[in-house]
Enzyme design. Structure first.
Site, PDB file in Angstrom:
ATOM      1  CG  HIS D  16       0.471  -0.573   0.098  1.00  0.00           C
ATOM      2  ND1 HIS D  16      -0.304  -1.450  -0.669  1.00  0.00           N
ATOM      3  CD2 HIS D  16      -0.291  -0.301   1.059  1.00  0.00           C
ATOM      4  CE1 HIS D  16      -1.131  -1.708  -0.182  1.00  0.00           C
ATOM      5  NE2 HIS D  16      -1.404  -1.065   0.970  1.00  0.00           N
ATOM      6  CB  CYS D  35      -6.553   1.230  -0.101  1.00  0.00           C
ATOM      7  SG  CYS D  35      -7.144   0.044   1.071  1.00  0.00           S
ATOM      8  CG  HIS D  41      -2.571   2.332   3.933  1.00  0.00           C
ATOM      9  ND1 HIS D  41      -2.863   2.945   2.585  1.00  0.00           N
ATOM     10  CD2 HIS D  41      -2.842   1.285   4.076  1.00  0.00           C
ATOM     11  CE1 HIS D  41      -3.347   1.832   1.961  1.00  0.00           C
ATOM     12  NE2 HIS D  41      -3.305   0.520   2.803  1.00  0.00           N
ATOM     13  CG  HIS D  43      -0.860  -3.074   5.361  1.00  0.00           C
ATOM     14  ND1 HIS D  43      -2.015  -2.949   6.201  1.00  0.00           N
ATOM     15  CD2 HIS D  43      -1.232  -2.779   4.200  1.00  0.00           C
ATOM     16  CE1 HIS D  43      -2.876  -2.699   5.370  1.00  0.00           C
ATOM     17  NE2 HIS D  43      -2.516  -2.226   4.431  1.00  0.00           N
ATOM     18  CG  ASP D  81      11.845  -5.019   6.789  1.00  0.00           C
ATOM     19  OD1 ASP D  81      10.624  -4.846   7.103  1.00  0.00           O
ATOM     20  OD2 ASP D  81      12.534  -5.150   7.520  1.00  0.00           O
ATOM     21  CG  HIS D  82      11.610  -1.024   8.053  1.00  0.00           C
ATOM     22  ND1 HIS D  82      11.239  -2.150   8.579  1.00  0.00           N
ATOM     23  CD2 HIS D  82      11.367  -0.162   9.083  1.00  0.00           C
ATOM     24  CE1 HIS D  82      11.091  -2.209   9.619  1.00  0.00           C
ATOM     25  NE2 HIS D  82      11.198  -0.756  10.131  1.00  0.00           N
ATOM     26  CD  GLU D 127      -2.929  -5.148   2.169  1.00  0.00           C
ATOM     27  OE1 GLU D 127      -2.482  -5.201   0.972  1.00  0.00           O
ATOM     28  OE2 GLU D 127      -4.157  -4.876   2.512  1.00  0.00           O
TER      29      GLU D 127
END
Lengths: 138, 138, 138, 138, 138, 138
Positions: D16, D35, D41, D43, D81-82, D127
């Site tokens: 994100h 950010c 980047h 998490h 996810d991913h 996070e």
């Protein structure tokens, strides 16, 4: 406007002992056990600071976490980390540094500093991974 | 006969400081930073004791873990837990209680006590969740 | 002189994808599964840096951990944290940022910087709490 | 009938960035810091889903955890996810994917799906291991 | 070609007891303590499977982790999870299910299945967060 | 007088199965899945006991944690640790040992034993690191 709680975990390491100065060694040892050791012992403390409030429509933040971290570091942890809680901390003077007393003293110092509309919601202070305290200001 | 390593994790909490008595405060502070605080600080230490050896055909054990725990508690941790590592421990006298020195001293004390054919294989000593040392006796 | 291993754990968060530019989307998806998502995904990485060496007789240190942390932060993590591993990092250019390739590239960059007699001994790079890689330079 | 809270922890990894499209790069960088990196980047997120309700007298369950896991996987995590939270998720369109906004969007999507008499009680979204948010629908 | 170790952590929950059938209850209780409880007890086991080998130049993988996970699940964990280690597992018949014996039996079953040039390098089997064993096939 | 919550984490390992005796094997397997395995399975349970109350002005304690630990060990955990929850525990007779039912039974047994003005505030019972329940007595 949803009310969300955000938490930042920080940590410090400190020495302390539990003892009342007006009690003799034997009574302190009886009440506080090994925690009364006159030469001190110490812990790695984890402090979890929870701030609650509405989510800002522009930033998506309840409060900028960098600001919260900076606030806790400069006003709380710089005084506690690598210090002796019985001796080195002016705002703990006269307080037996049990985890309970410590979390209340941190609350009283930190709560007025959180910028509204955010508010300090909860503190969790972990003395070991097996023992912790929580306080919500009441 | 398979050679297996078994590990038991234990823990203790202690105070310490890093400083050489022959250096003045300024030099100790320069070399050791906050760890030189004269009023001490402290940590929750985790100690992971690894013993290796053949698996006993009758019991399926390398070594009885209750015996290992008892040995480490009575010969090592009873001396360290809720103590001051610079002041309270005869077998650390004259030693700067860095994590490195501490793990070597524990090794020297513990290795001869492990009953053959088991042998002390590795010690991991964690001073914080972000910093640890390992020693294998060499 | 005992040879002790000291470890410092640090962390960074980054985006990446696994894909070979000369393969089409279908082949990349077949080989790399969801990790090939063209819009990236990301992880919180934990990096554990282990340095080995003799314990300095004066300080009780293998290496000052503050120096080690500073070195890893300025030479490695400032380039990786909150970055895209495929796009933003000059020293990863042309490398598929699998955890295996990433740990080897960090080793090659970090090993020459450890001041003797200490030496880089091992790197552990955790991509998730369920998956990690280790490399010792061989 | 006792009212018990049950929690299932699940996880996903995603990319994100935090930025408002109507702001220029400089302002986004000023408000959101690292950010805002335009190349993203990412998490590893942990999601803890707490459902409350009376304990069923026959099964001893508030809700079958396999059903809860299946529900969260198919309706929430398969989309996240991913993936890239800014680009790939229809139900996050137009939302700045701060942890606060993300937990509220997950709540709105998940709460109506919990079969009564059980009810969604709390979501915790982590996070990083040092930063998390909680939401209870109010 | 660098030789990297990759690890996947998996988990299972099982019942067991430690006892030799040819010993009476009193002797089993004397040798194995509470672990000899005739009505069983149980654990959440964590299994960390480490595979080593050269990094494939095309994929950047030592071995595809999805393949490794599938292999361990179908050949090992489907037999152990939610089972009784003394009763339900053909390949543990006649074995006292100590952690040591269990890790050796898993090794013997799993090592031949790893596709070369990768090789099984190490197994870590955690019976509790405070007690684990390691085996490397020797 | 501030009202603080203190928590002590303890642990036990036990076997159990989920099944209603009046149902046949097929129905138990249908409702409870692998948890119905007739030969049992087991877990490492973590129990977090939270006691709330005013902080004693002399000791700085809500309640002496050594007393709390002793109480939970002798009245709860000695009955559960290394036992079979379906068979070995008189105060669980006739109860399906789901995590929900277990936490309620522990509450009913423990709550009357906490010495006023402290009171049992919350129990968290973790069956695995991915699944836990909470109960507050209502």
């Amino acid at each position: 406007m949803p009310d969300v709680r955000i938490t930042r975990r920080l940590h410090f390491s400190a020495a302390h002992r539990l003892a009342r100065p007006e009690w003799d060694e034997e009574k302190n040892r009886h009440v506080f056990g090994d925690c009364a050791n006159p030469n001190w012992h110490g812990h790695n403390y984890d402090l979890e600071v929870t701030v609650a409030g509405p989510v800002d429509a522009e930033t998506g933040y309840v409060m900028d976490l960098k600001d919260l971290k900076e606030l806790v570091n400069t006003r709380i942890l710089d005084d506690l980390d690598h210090r002796n809680l019985n001796v080195d901390v002016p705002w703990l003077e006269g307080v037996i540094p049990s985890t309970e007393n410590l979390v209340v003293c941190i609350w009283e110092r930190l709560a007025p500093l959180i910028p509204p509309p955010a508010r300090l919601e909860k503190l969790v202070l972990r003395e070991t991974p097996r023992h912790w305290v929580e306080y919500s200001g009441e």
